[in-house]
Each structure stands twice: as C-alpha cells, then as structure tokens.
Motif scaffolding. Structure first.
Motif, short mmCIF file in Angstrom:
data_model
loop_
_atom_site.label_atom_id
_atom_site.label_comp_id
_atom_site.label_asym_id
_atom_site.label_seq_id
_atom_site.Cartn_x
_atom_site.Cartn_y
_atom_site.Cartn_z
N ALA A 25 0.83 -1.21 0.00
CA ALA A 25 0.00 0.00 0.00
C ALA A 25 0.87 1.26 0.00
O ALA A 25 0.55 2.26 -0.65
CB ALA A 25 -0.93 -0.01 1.21
N ARG A 26 2.00 1.20 0.71
CA ARG A 26 2.93 2.36 0.70
C ARG A 26 3.52 2.55 -0.69
O ARG A 26 3.70 3.67 -1.14
CB ARG A 26 4.06 2.13 1.71
N ARG A 28 2.12 1.73 -3.47
CA ARG A 28 1.05 2.26 -4.33
C ARG A 28 0.83 3.76 -4.08
O ARG A 28 0.41 4.49 -4.96
CB ARG A 28 -0.25 1.49 -4.11
N LYS A 29 1.10 4.21 -2.88
CA LYS A 29 0.92 5.63 -2.56
C LYS A 29 2.08 6.50 -3.04
O LYS A 29 1.97 7.72 -3.12
CB LYS A 29 0.80 5.79 -1.03
N ARG A 31 5.02 8.45 -5.04
CA ARG A 31 5.11 9.20 -6.29
C ARG A 31 6.59 9.40 -6.61
O ARG A 31 7.32 10.03 -5.83
CB ARG A 31 4.41 10.55 -6.13
N GLY A 54 2.69 4.12 -7.26
CA GLY A 54 1.43 4.80 -7.56
C GLY A 54 1.51 5.73 -8.75
O GLY A 54 0.74 5.63 -9.71
N ASP A 121 7.59 12.38 -4.45
CA ASP A 121 8.22 12.19 -3.14
C ASP A 121 9.69 11.79 -3.27
O ASP A 121 10.52 12.18 -2.46
CB ASP A 121 7.51 11.07 -2.36
#
Ligand SMILES: [Zn+2]
Length: 264
Positions: A25-26, A28-29, A31, A54, A121
């Motif tokens: 999930a991290r 996928r988040k 950038r 993501g 990020d």
C-alpha cells in the motif's frame, strides 16, 4: 485496500513479511520522478512500474535512437524516432496499467525543476551530464526531496541516496562540491558503457527507491555503493556530510538555484 487483481499481481511482494499489504500500500501511494529515460532510467522505471508504484513521472526531452537500444531496455526498435518520455510511458502502461505515468518531454532547467519535482516524493537521477546532476541535487535539497542518484560509465557504477536537508545526511555536493570544468569528463557516448552494467545500477536504483517508499531495511543515505563489473565487486563506503558543503553545510554559499544556467 488492495483489490483482487492487485492481490494476484503483487502476490510475491505480499508474501514477504517485510513488505506485506502495508508495504504494498505504501508503494502504491508513492510518487516517483525519473529524470533521464536512458540506460539507468529504463530498468529503474520498468521495475518501479512492475512493483506497482502509484505515480511515475518520466523526464526526458530526447528521442529514441538506434544506438540507445543496446542498454535502454524501455524501448523497442519500432520506437526509433519517438519521444522517449512518450514511448516509455506507453511501455510502462502496457506493463502495469495500474500505475499513473506522467510524461514530461522536457529538458530539466533551473526555471522548471522546482515545479517538476513538486508532485513527487522520491526523485531518481539517471542523467548523463553534470549540469543536470547539480541542478537536480540543489532543487531536491531546497524542496526537501529524497534523491536517489545512480551513475554508470564503461564498466563501473555508483549509487547513493541524498537527503542533505536532514541533519547529518549528505547531499551530492558533499561528494563533489562543484561540477568539473566542461570537457574534462567524457560522457557515455565518448567512453562507451556495457549495457548490462547500466542495467545493474538502474535496478539497484529502483530497489533503493522501493525501500524508501515502503520503509524497508536500511537505505543508502550517508553511504555510497560502487560496482566494478569487470572484477564483479560491490563496495559500500560511508559518505559523511561535508561541514564545508556549499549547499547543505552550516554556512551555505548556495541559497537558491540562481547560479544555474537558465535561472529566472
Ligand atoms: Zn551537501
């Protein structure tokens, strides 16, 4: 939450205890921005897209040429003449439609760099010239972005993660304070590069970015990894923050991007 398709696609990540659903999930988040869709950016982009990052931005103003294909594995022979950012985005979408790929078919300049990195990020430097490396380092420092920087020439590569905005951690200028004078360092079109050596370094770059994104293991900030392909040797050395660094030191001479060509 991951959907059924994602549960299957990332099954080999999900069974890793250190990654699992939380790590995926991290990822996928996250950038990430890849500057330079070349011999380093190609494998880095492919692995990051395959891993389910993501958002993935590709910065490159060049077009695909025949001599690129020996190492730039993001492209096919039929892509010759196409924009690298556009052809690369198409390949990444075909690999994983779940990744939002953003095309930046532009050259990084002092005028556009801050706007370009703003929406990301983690930034990857896979460029082939010192002017862009120093510009990207300085911009990432001022924007407080993590910079994962890879380089390769002939049979050797190096890799480091720069977080000079954090206490005790170095930036690229802690390693090299200033760019070398123009013409003193040959680029890869003059010296050559073994394609698979670029592949090793680009893959390691993607791996370190995934570690940063998912919070896995120990990163490469404050360290520099070197690879010598001909003797099959990896070495990791400490890379301390330079107290005299003109950018991230306590008495910085560089306070903005004004000294870079094209600054506004
Ligand atoms: Zn520094």
């Amino acid at each position: 939450m991951l959907n059924d398709e994602e549960l299957e696609r990332y099954a080999r990540h999900l069974v890793l205890r250190e990654v699992g659903g939380v790590g995926q999930a991290r990822i996928r988040k996250a950038r990430v921005l890849i500057v330079g869709a070349g011999g380093l950016g190609s494998p880095a982009a492919l692995y990051l897209a395959a891993a389910g990052i993501g958002k993935l931005g590709l910065v490159d103003d060049d077009t695909v040429s025949l001599s690129n294909l020996q190492r730039q594995i993001l492209f096919r022979t039929a892509d010759i003449g196409r924009s690298k950012a556009e052809a690369g985005a198409q390949a990444l979408n075909a690999l994983n439609p779940g990744v939002a790929v953003e095309i930046h078919a532009t050259r990084l300049t002092a005028a556009n760099v801050t706007g370009l990195i703003e929406g990301y990020d983690i930034i990857a430097d896979g460029t082939d010239n010192f002017a862009t490396r120093f510009l990207l380092n300085d911009a990432c420092f001022f924007a407080r972005k993590t910079l994962v920087s890879a380089a390769v020439t002939e049979f050797e590569g190096q890799l480091a993660t720069y977080k000079g905005h954090e206490p005790g951690l170095p930036c690229y200028r802690c390693l090299f304070a200033e760019p070398p004078p123009p013409g003193t360092v040959a680029n890869c079109s003059e010296t050559g590069v073994l394609g698979a050596a670029a592949g090793v370094m680009g893959s390691l770059q993607a791996l370190e970015m995934l570690k940063e994104a998912a919070g896995l293991g120990t990163g490469l900030s404050g360290k520099i990894l070197t690879y010598k392909a001909l003797s099959a040797e990896f070495r990791t050395a400490r890379l301390p923050k330079d107290p005299a660094c003109p950018l991230c030191g306590p008495h910085p001479a560089i306070r903005n991007l004004g000294a870079h060509p094209g600054a506004t």
